[in-house]
Design a protein around this motif. Structure first.
Motif, PDB file in Angstrom:
ATOM      1  N   UNK A  50       0.856  -1.186   0.000  1.00 23.99           N
ATOM      2  CA  UNK A  50       0.000   0.000   0.000  1.00 23.99           C
ATOM      3  C   UNK A  50       0.896   1.241   0.000  1.00 23.99           C
ATOM      4  N   UNK A  51       0.308   2.362  -0.307  1.00 29.92           N
ATOM      5  CA  UNK A  51       1.067   3.618  -0.290  1.00 29.92           C
ATOM      6  C   UNK A  51       1.636   3.859   1.104  1.00 29.92           C
ATOM      7  N   UNK A  52       0.843   3.592   2.111  1.00 30.42           N
ATOM      8  CA  UNK A  52       1.298   3.774   3.488  1.00 30.42           C
ATOM      9  C   UNK A  52       2.502   2.879   3.803  1.00 30.42           C
ATOM     10  N   UNK A  53       2.449   1.625   3.383  1.00 29.79           N
ATOM     11  CA  UNK A  53       3.564   0.696   3.636  1.00 29.79           C
ATOM     12  C   UNK A  53       4.828   1.157   2.911  1.00 29.79           C
ATOM     13  N   UNK A  54       4.658   1.578   1.652  1.00 27.10           N
ATOM     14  CA  UNK A  54       5.826   2.053   0.896  1.00 27.10           C
ATOM     15  C   UNK A  54       6.437   3.283   1.548  1.00 27.10           C
ATOM     16  N   UNK A  55       5.590   4.201   2.013  1.00 25.32           N
ATOM     17  CA  UNK A  55       6.083   5.400   2.683  1.00 25.32           C
ATOM     18  C   UNK A  55       6.826   5.043   3.966  1.00 25.32           C
ATOM     19  N   UNK A  56       6.298   4.087   4.714  1.00 27.57           N
ATOM     20  CA  UNK A  56       6.943   3.666   5.960  1.00 27.57           C
ATOM     21  C   UNK A  56       8.316   3.062   5.683  1.00 27.57           C
ATOM     22  N   UNK A  57       8.409   2.276   4.639  1.00 31.45           N
ATOM     23  CA  UNK A  57       9.702   1.664   4.284  1.00 31.45           C
ATOM     24  C   UNK A  57      10.689   2.741   3.832  1.00 31.45           C
ATOM     25  N   UNK A  58      10.226   3.670   3.026  1.00 33.81           N
ATOM     26  CA  UNK A  58      11.113   4.758   2.583  1.00 33.81           C
ATOM     27  C   UNK A  58      11.627   5.559   3.766  1.00 33.81           C
ATOM     28  N   UNK A  59      10.747   5.862   4.701  1.00 33.09           N
ATOM     29  CA  UNK A  59      11.142   6.619   5.884  1.00 33.09           C
ATOM     30  C   UNK A  59      12.155   5.819   6.705  1.00 33.09           C
ATOM     31  N   UNK A  60      11.889   4.553   6.870  1.00 31.26           N
ATOM     32  CA  UNK A  60      12.816   3.706   7.622  1.00 31.26           C
ATOM     33  C   UNK A  60      14.179   3.672   6.944  1.00 31.26           C
ATOM     34  N   UNK A  61      14.184   3.526   5.620  1.00 26.76           N
ATOM     35  CA  UNK A  61      15.459   3.466   4.887  1.00 26.76           C
ATOM     36  C   UNK A  61      16.237   4.774   4.964  1.00 26.76           C
ATOM     37  N   UNK A  62      15.527   5.892   5.110  1.00 27.11           N
ATOM     38  CA  UNK A  62      16.225   7.164   5.282  1.00 27.11           C
ATOM     39  C   UNK A  62      17.006   7.188   6.592  1.00 27.11           C
ATOM     40  N   UNK A  63      16.484   6.502   7.595  1.00 26.29           N
ATOM     41  CA  UNK A  63      17.082   6.536   8.922  1.00 26.29           C
ATOM     42  C   UNK A  63      18.014   5.364   9.212  1.00 26.29           C
ATOM     43  N   UNK A 120      21.762  -3.193   3.065  1.00 25.92           N
ATOM     44  CA  UNK A 120      21.176  -4.481   2.710  1.00 25.92           C
ATOM     45  C   UNK A 120      20.474  -4.404   1.356  1.00 25.92           C
ATOM     46  N   UNK A 121      19.709  -3.349   1.134  1.00 30.32           N
ATOM     47  CA  UNK A 121      19.009  -3.180  -0.142  1.00 30.32           C
ATOM     48  C   UNK A 121      19.981  -3.095  -1.302  1.00 30.32           C
ATOM     49  N   UNK A 122      21.086  -2.387  -1.120  1.00 34.15           N
ATOM     50  CA  UNK A 122      22.109  -2.284  -2.164  1.00 34.15           C
ATOM     51  C   UNK A 122      22.707  -3.666  -2.429  1.00 34.15           C
ATOM     52  N   UNK A 123      22.996  -4.416  -1.366  1.00 35.20           N
ATOM     53  CA  UNK A 123      23.597  -5.739  -1.528  1.00 35.20           C
ATOM     54  C   UNK A 123      22.647  -6.701  -2.231  1.00 35.20           C
ATOM     55  N   UNK A 124      21.374  -6.662  -1.873  1.00 32.54           N
ATOM     56  CA  UNK A 124      20.386  -7.537  -2.514  1.00 32.54           C
ATOM     57  C   UNK A 124      20.264  -7.191  -3.997  1.00 32.54           C
ATOM     58  N   UNK A 125      20.232  -5.900  -4.302  1.00 30.89           N
ATOM     59  CA  UNK A 125      20.157  -5.462  -5.697  1.00 30.89           C
ATOM     60  C   UNK A 125      21.391  -5.952  -6.466  1.00 30.89           C
ATOM     61  N   UNK A 126      22.568  -5.761  -5.892  1.00 33.74           N
ATOM     62  CA  UNK A 126      23.806  -6.189  -6.545  1.00 33.74           C
ATOM     63  C   UNK A 126      23.843  -7.705  -6.730  1.00 33.74           C
TER      64      UNK A 126
END
Length: 66
Positions: A10-23, A30-36
């Motif tokens: 959901x938009x709310x879930x995506x926003x929460x993840x983005x906020x968490x990743x900022x902090x 981890x996200x960079x490693x998974x992508x790589x």
């Protein structure tokens, strides 16, 4: 975060993840490693497929020369 791979968030879930990743530096890393890792795995699979195709072609070619 893995839910995002299995279902649409959901938009709310995506926003929460983005906020968490900022902090959270650990999650960003981890996200960079998974992508790589995914990129490396796709490249490896593609190279293996090309080697299989080439070896099949070489085998067929060597049979016709004998």
């Amino acid at each position: 975060m893995s839910d995002g791979c299995e279902r649409d968030l959901t938009i709310r879930e995506r926003a929460a993840i983005k906020m968490h990743n900022l902090l959270c530096v650990g999650c960003r890393n981890f996200n960079v490693q998974v992508h790589d890792l995914g990129r490396i795995a796709r490249r490896y699979a593609k190279e293996q497929g090309e080697e299989t195709t080439n070896s099949t072609s070489d085998s067929a070619g060597s049979s016709s020369k004998e």
